[in-house]
Design an enzyme around this catalytic site. Sequence first.
Site, short mmCIF file in Angstrom:
data_model
loop_
_atom_site.label_atom_id
_atom_site.label_comp_id
_atom_site.label_asym_id
_atom_site.label_seq_id
_atom_site.Cartn_x
_atom_site.Cartn_y
_atom_site.Cartn_z
CE1 TYR A 330 39.16 35.63 40.15
CE2 TYR A 330 38.50 33.34 40.04
CZ TYR A 330 39.04 34.38 40.74
OH TYR A 330 39.46 34.21 42.04
CB CYS A 331 41.71 37.68 37.28
SG CYS A 331 43.37 38.38 37.51
CG LEU A 332 45.08 38.43 33.61
CD1 LEU A 332 46.26 37.67 33.06
CD2 LEU A 332 45.33 39.91 33.53
N GLY A 334 38.36 38.84 32.81
CA GLY A 334 37.46 39.99 32.81
C GLY A 334 38.00 41.14 31.98
CG PHE A 358 34.23 36.62 39.20
CD1 PHE A 358 32.97 37.19 39.28
CD2 PHE A 358 34.31 35.23 39.23
CE1 PHE A 358 31.83 36.41 39.38
CE2 PHE A 358 33.18 34.44 39.33
CZ PHE A 358 31.95 35.03 39.41
#
Length: 609
Positions: A330-332, A334, A358
């Site tokens: 998710y975000c960082l 990812g 994400f």
Amino acid sequence: MSKEQAKPTAGSAHSGQVFAEVAQRSSRIMGDFLKRQSEMQNSVVADEFGIAKAFMDLSALMLAKPEHLVEAQMNMFWDYTRLWQSSWMQMMGQKVEPVAAPRKGDNRFRHEDWENHFLFDYVKQSYLIAARHIHQAVSKVEHLPADARKKVDFFTRQYIDALSPSNFALTNPEVVRETLNSGGQNLLRGLNNLLADVERGEGQLQISMTDAKAFKMGENIATTPGKVVYQNELMQLIQYQPSTQKVYKRPLLIIPPWINKYYILDLRESNSFIKWAVDHGHTVFVVSWVNPGKEYAGKTFEDYLHRGPNDALDAIEKATGEKQVNVIGYCLGGTLLGAALGVMAAKKDKRVASATFFVSLLDFSIPGELGVFIDEKQVQNLERRMNERGYLEGSEMAGTFNMLRSNDLIWSFVVNNYLMGKDPFPFDLLYWNSDSTRMPAKMHSFYLRNMYMANKLKDPGGISLDGVPIDISKIKIPAYFISTAEDHIAPWKSVYKGARILSGKVRFVLGGSGHIAGIVNPPAANKYCYWTSPEFPEDADAWLGAAVRHEGSWWADWQAWIDENNGGVKVAARVPGDGKLQVIEDAPGSYVSLHLGAEKAKSKTAATK
């Protein structure tokens, strides 16, 4: 004077109490402020964001072509003339169309008096006309350098938003009504709320967005049953209790961003992605990052790679016996997942069977409005502050993110808390948003310079980790990318560019809403929409042009994709602690439970004893 007249009212008694609290708080805050000013006098950096230079460049270019400025002034004059005419016709009882109207979804002007009351309608339209012309005047200036243009555009909008009549007591009809009805009690309460927020921020305003006392970790937030089964100095690994008799053979690992806490995916039972995944037959593991202090200053991006996904994969194999895992970043998280997969591709490591991203950037060529805060001078200043403390304070990054949506995340609370004098409403998402985390100095500096500024992750060999140059184009496993149409943090077209670098079969999905609400969107809520397309062209607009819109949540689409990649193989449900890893403690665990606000309050109390 009668006894009844002489007797103080409950309202006056309450006012006296509030005044006493205000005086006490003001005195304490002023003393703390003066002390800090004397300590910080030698470390002040002028124009840290480069705003003054950007606007000086703008002014020079505007003055070089005064005819454009005159044209802008005349256009605004004619709009005001139309407003005068429209207003007189309205006063005469005629139905007229507004000269300027708020955009759809602008909650600043939702109170009926903004439209029904002549004076407030005039104030509103006057502001909207001025806002439009000011923004147009600065955005049309030619030959302004790209970096300066971004800063001018962003901070002009911040200025315009700050001057909205909804933010002032005398020009906000809702505040005027409340002031008259309460005899000014709302403004007294608001002043006390303001001072409390300044005090809580130790001299800096930290606006309360929710009632923090309304939530307790593990009781009414982050409640999905599970156990911490592994930990190291950087993370705890949570394994969740199964809710089905059979589960997918491959476990599911979730890597959240270290800039926020993992429980954004486990807020309440009704909107918990973690619980939803457990209920759909996944053996779910989640990384819960530590909230680092100054002792973590030397931790690197490579440390997060080793102690995060690498250690988690080893631990999952011990817990389940499985050598292949499906992973979500998710975000960082990812971005870290992409880097980890690049290392694994170079080393022929096949422990990850599929990857889901994400709202994650692998290509940072379109950083969005966050790019306003990331240039050489600003990163140098940030590094100076981080090196002094050993970390980036979480509230500083949270403040930056809040500025990206200032009307929703700053000014709405200024009106509610300080002008209306109300306490913020208990809201799980905003509680999470206020529960900020720190970032180690060395790791965060590497991330900003190599990812955001130099955009090296997308380049073959641009970054070396764990002794090998990374080439994410060598990642050949199936991948699912979910981005969101209104994302201010990871713009969807940049996420799309990163998705195209991978060599495996990629499914790209575009969800509605933004960075958080578009992801935390359970099917039961029946909100927003998402777009899918079997095509994957180079151009993002071409992809969207061919995409099909679906109503509701993308979660079911992801579940169908992961089910296909899992091959439908199921095994008996796995209970935390039944494998080779012993239970350490109950979820949500001790790492996530550290709240910086509570930590500061505790330290301050201890210091005064």
